[in-house]
Design a protein around this motif. Structure first.
Motif, PDB file in Angstrom:
ATOM      1  N   LEU A 187       0.832  -1.213   0.000  1.00  0.00           N
ATOM      2  CA  LEU A 187       0.000   0.000   0.000  1.00  0.00           C
ATOM      3  C   LEU A 187       0.862   1.257   0.000  1.00  0.00           C
ATOM      4  CD1 LEU A 187      -2.804  -1.133   2.459  1.00  0.00           C
ATOM      5  CD2 LEU A 187      -2.985  -0.826  -0.024  1.00  0.00           C
ATOM      6  N   VAL A 188       1.941   1.230   0.773  1.00  0.00           N
ATOM      7  CA  VAL A 188       2.880   2.355   0.743  1.00  0.00           C
ATOM      8  C   VAL A 188       3.480   2.458  -0.653  1.00  0.00           C
ATOM      9  CG1 VAL A 188       5.090   3.232   1.626  1.00  0.00           C
ATOM     10  CG2 VAL A 188       3.383   2.307   3.211  1.00  0.00           C
ATOM     11  N   GLY A 189       3.792   1.322  -1.234  1.00  0.00           N
ATOM     12  CA  GLY A 189       4.336   1.295  -2.591  1.00  0.00           C
ATOM     13  C   GLY A 189       3.391   1.890  -3.614  1.00  0.00           C
ATOM     14  N   VAL A 190       2.092   1.630  -3.436  1.00  0.00           N
ATOM     15  CA  VAL A 190       1.098   2.219  -4.340  1.00  0.00           C
ATOM     16  C   VAL A 190       1.135   3.742  -4.228  1.00  0.00           C
ATOM     17  CG1 VAL A 190      -1.387   2.483  -4.758  1.00  0.00           C
ATOM     18  CG2 VAL A 190      -0.415   0.205  -4.445  1.00  0.00           C
ATOM     19  N   SER A 191       1.195   4.243  -2.994  1.00  0.00           N
ATOM     20  CA  SER A 191       1.248   5.704  -2.830  1.00  0.00           C
ATOM     21  C   SER A 191       2.552   6.257  -3.403  1.00  0.00           C
ATOM     22  CB  SER A 191       1.068   6.108  -1.362  1.00  0.00           C
ATOM     23  OG  SER A 191       2.192   5.766  -0.586  1.00  0.00           O
TER      24      SER A 191
END
Length: 161
Positions: A42-46
């Motif tokens: 999820l951090v990677g998506v952001s």
């Protein structure tokens, strides 16, 4: 407090998926690893959204794709450090973590995959294989995300001892 509640909500969704829908019995330690990987994702998506939006804006404004990629990367790595440090690889009670050392390791982890490898691949896709410059960064995700997780988990945020 709001973000902590959001992470707990995400863990509940994961629990419904793995335990209720798939009927999997996952041990506590393995459950923590799954949740950590999902949080990292999820951090990677952001990070990806931030980097890509900056990249697209700069290319649209006339910047060459490589400097645009580098600037997008620099902004997204600050985002990555904040969220990974605070929520993904949480500092446990009694654990010592020197913020600037962790930031440098995070930066180097992302620089190896997100800057160096990403731009080498981007050059290969765009100049070598003539893939559209807006598609190249998306292809790179399939290579760089798993490498970033491994570098962050086992080096940048590795627990001492």
């Amino acid at each position: 407090m709001l973000m902590k509640s959001a992470w707990l909500f995400i863990e509940k969704i994961l629990s419904l998926f793995f335990v209720k829908l798939l009927h999997l019995n996952i041990s506590g330690e393995n459950w923590e690893k799954i949740c950590q990987f999902v949080k990292f994702g999820l951090v990677g998506v952001s990070n990806t959204l931030i980097s890509y939006v900056v990249y697209v804006i700069l290319v649209f404004l006339g910047a060459h794709y490589l400097p645009a990629s580098i600037i997008g990367f620099l902004i997204s790595v600050v985002n990555a450090y904040y969220w990974n440090n605070k929520y993904v690889f949480e500092q446990k009670e009694g654990e010592e973590r020197i913020w600037w050392k962790t930031f440098v390791k995070t930066f180097l982890s992302y620089a190896g995959t997100g800057l160096l490898l990403n731009n080498i691949l981007l050059f290969l896709w765009v100049d070598g294989l003539k893939i559209h410059e807006m598609l190249g960064p998306i292809i790179n995700l399939f290579i760089t995300i798993p490498l970033n997780f491994i570098l962050n988990k086992f080096w940048a945020y590795r627990k001492k001892g």
